[in-house]
Design a protein around this motif. Structure first.
Motif, PDB file in Angstrom:
ATOM      1  N   THR A   1       0.685  -1.040  -0.150  1.00  0.00           N
ATOM      2  CA  THR A   1      -0.033  -0.002  -0.100  1.00  0.00           C
ATOM      3  C   THR A   1       0.887   1.205  -0.030  1.00  0.00           C
ATOM      4  O   THR A   1       0.610   2.227  -0.659  1.00  0.00           O
ATOM      5  N   VAL A   2       1.993   1.251   1.019  1.00  0.00           N
ATOM      6  CA  VAL A   2       2.704   2.531   0.827  1.00  0.00           C
ATOM      7  C   VAL A   2       3.404   2.494  -0.536  1.00  0.00           C
ATOM      8  O   VAL A   2       3.361   3.597  -1.046  1.00  0.00           O
ATOM      9  N   LEU A   3       3.946   1.667  -1.177  1.00  0.00           N
ATOM     10  CA  LEU A   3       4.670   1.594  -2.526  1.00  0.00           C
ATOM     11  C   LEU A   3       3.874   2.319  -3.428  1.00  0.00           C
ATOM     12  O   LEU A   3       3.975   3.043  -4.471  1.00  0.00           O
ATOM     13  N   THR A   4       2.600   1.700  -3.279  1.00  0.00           N
ATOM     14  CA  THR A   4       1.630   1.935  -4.552  1.00  0.00           C
ATOM     15  C   THR A   4       1.172   3.444  -4.316  1.00  0.00           C
ATOM     16  O   THR A   4       0.993   4.177  -5.160  1.00  0.00           O
ATOM     17  N   THR A   5       0.859   3.770  -3.128  1.00  0.00           N
ATOM     18  CA  THR A   5       0.611   5.305  -2.676  1.00  0.00           C
ATOM     19  C   THR A   5       1.574   6.129  -3.312  1.00  0.00           C
ATOM     20  O   THR A   5       1.147   7.261  -4.013  1.00  0.00           O
ATOM     21  N   VAL A   6       2.747   5.779  -2.827  1.00  0.00           N
ATOM     22  CA  VAL A   6       4.033   7.077  -3.381  1.00  0.00           C
ATOM     23  C   VAL A   6       3.924   6.912  -4.741  1.00  0.00           C
ATOM     24  O   VAL A   6       4.218   7.849  -5.319  1.00  0.00           O
ATOM     25  N   GLY A   7       4.251   5.602  -5.432  1.00  0.00           N
ATOM     26  CA  GLY A   7       4.213   5.547  -7.144  1.00  0.00           C
ATOM     27  C   GLY A   7       3.087   6.194  -7.670  1.00  0.00           C
ATOM     28  O   GLY A   7       3.544   7.084  -8.511  1.00  0.00           O
ATOM     29  N   SER A   8       2.112   5.836  -7.103  1.00  0.00           N
ATOM     30  CA  SER A   8       0.994   6.501  -7.862  1.00  0.00           C
ATOM     31  C   SER A   8       0.727   7.961  -7.690  1.00  0.00           C
ATOM     32  O   SER A   8       0.398   8.607  -8.678  1.00  0.00           O
ATOM     33  N   ALA A   9       1.233   8.523  -6.620  1.00  0.00           N
ATOM     34  CA  ALA A   9       1.099   9.901  -6.255  1.00  0.00           C
ATOM     35  C   ALA A   9       2.009  10.807  -7.114  1.00  0.00           C
ATOM     36  O   ALA A   9       1.867  11.701  -7.721  1.00  0.00           O
ATOM     37  N   VAL A  10       3.306  10.053  -7.391  1.00  0.00           N
ATOM     38  CA  VAL A  10       4.345  10.568  -8.478  1.00  0.00           C
ATOM     39  C   VAL A  10       3.616  10.681  -9.868  1.00  0.00           C
ATOM     40  O   VAL A  10       3.609  11.752 -10.280  1.00  0.00           O
ATOM     41  N   TRP A  11       3.124   9.547 -10.214  1.00  0.00           N
ATOM     42  CA  TRP A  11       2.437   9.591 -11.674  1.00  0.00           C
ATOM     43  C   TRP A  11       1.355  10.364 -11.663  1.00  0.00           C
ATOM     44  O   TRP A  11       1.277  11.227 -12.548  1.00  0.00           O
ATOM     45  N   ASN A  12       0.441  10.508 -10.780  1.00  0.00           N
ATOM     46  CA  ASN A  12      -0.808  11.060 -10.868  1.00  0.00           C
ATOM     47  C   ASN A  12      -0.376  12.770 -10.556  1.00  0.00           C
ATOM     48  O   ASN A  12      -1.028  13.459 -11.533  1.00  0.00           O
ATOM     49  N   THR A  13       0.531  13.126  -9.951  1.00  0.00           N
ATOM     50  CA  THR A  13       0.748  14.536  -9.586  1.00  0.00           C
ATOM     51  C   THR A  13       1.378  15.069 -10.979  1.00  0.00           C
ATOM     52  O   THR A  13       1.197  16.280 -11.180  1.00  0.00           O
ATOM     53  N   LEU A  14       2.184  14.216 -11.524  1.00  0.00           N
ATOM     54  CA  LEU A  14       2.944  14.589 -13.029  1.00  0.00           C
ATOM     55  C   LEU A  14       1.908  15.169 -13.684  1.00  0.00           C
ATOM     56  O   LEU A  14       1.967  16.094 -14.418  1.00  0.00           O
ATOM     57  N   PHE A  15       0.868  14.256 -14.044  1.00  0.00           N
ATOM     58  CA  PHE A  15      -0.218  14.383 -15.043  1.00  0.00           C
ATOM     59  C   PHE A  15      -1.123  15.703 -14.704  1.00  0.00           C
ATOM     60  O   PHE A  15      -1.606  16.548 -15.660  1.00  0.00           O
ATOM     61  N   VAL A  16      -1.695  15.559 -13.242  1.00  0.00           N
ATOM     62  CA  VAL A  16      -2.610  16.517 -12.930  1.00  0.00           C
ATOM     63  C   VAL A  16      -2.021  17.990 -13.038  1.00  0.00           C
ATOM     64  O   VAL A  16      -2.682  18.828 -13.653  1.00  0.00           O
ATOM     65  N   LEU A  17      -0.758  18.081 -12.471  1.00  0.00           N
ATOM     66  CA  LEU A  17      -0.150  19.365 -12.494  1.00  0.00           C
ATOM     67  C   LEU A  17       0.108  19.740 -14.110  1.00  0.00           C
ATOM     68  O   LEU A  17      -0.007  20.963 -14.453  1.00  0.00           O
TER      69      LEU A  17
END
Length: 195
Positions: free
Chosen positions: A130-146
């Motif tokens: 869950t931690v690895l998924t949260t951090v990896g997903s946050a990086v990917w999502n933040t890049l595209f949302v921003l």
């Protein structure tokens, strides 16, 4: 996006994990664009899309855990050209590289979803997953949302640029499958096909 808001964007990303043809490369920049227009809070978009990624990934982890190693081997043993040794090699690889694969896999189209299944089969620690998924997903999502937020009306340029990346990943995966088939058909080698 205007109608469903940040929770809708999160639900779409959760579904994207379960049904990879739904492209996060479109959903995320569009959420960013919507936030740039004041129709959605940027922080809510980032939080909800990351939460959606985690929910979808945990669901697929559960599928892998329910499937389990024995069923996976039984299914694989019945598939043409697949050997039990193939599954065992994959297991050894995942045991060595699982945490890196889960984290980095969140940033690779197609593998974003698929990596959750072997994590479940191997019963990777759920808190670690869950931690690895949260951090990896946050990086990917933040890049595209921003990116969508910054580009505003031109948010679709993100989709065009990432389309090349996605096609490259798809081509690499297709070549890997083709190479596997060629090797297996030309050099079957030893190894049990059935458990």
């Amino acid at each position: 996006m205007d109608t469903l808001g940040a929770p809708g964007a999160g639900a779409a990303i959760a579904l994207e994990n379960l049904f990879p043809p739904l492209p996060s490369e479109v959903i995320l920049p569009l959420a960013g664009f919507t936030a740039s227009q004041g129709q959605m809070n940027l922080w809510a978009a980032l939080l909800c899309t990351t939460l959606g990624s985690v929910v979808g990934a945990v669901a697929l982890y559960g599928v892998g855990a329910l499937l389990g190693r024995d069923r996976l081997i039984a299914v694989a043993a019945k598939l043409p050209l697949v050997k039990v040794a193939d599954i065992e090699k994959t297991e050894r690889w995942f045991l060595r590289h699982g945490p890196k694969a889960v984290f980095l896999g969140r940033m690779i189209p197609l593998f974003r979803s698929l990596i959750s299944v072997p994590a479940g089969v191997e019963r990777m620690s759920l808190p670690l997953f869950t931690v690895l998924t949260t951090v990896g997903s946050a990086v990917w999502n933040t890049l595209f949302v921003l990116a969508g937020y910054r580009l505003g009306e031109d948010w679709s340029k993100v989709t065009d640029a990432v389309g090349l990346y996605s096609k490259g990943v798809g081509a690499f995966a297709a070549l890997a499958v083709l190479a596997f088939l060629v090797v297996r058909l030309t050099r079957p080698g030893p190894g049990k096909r059935r458990a």
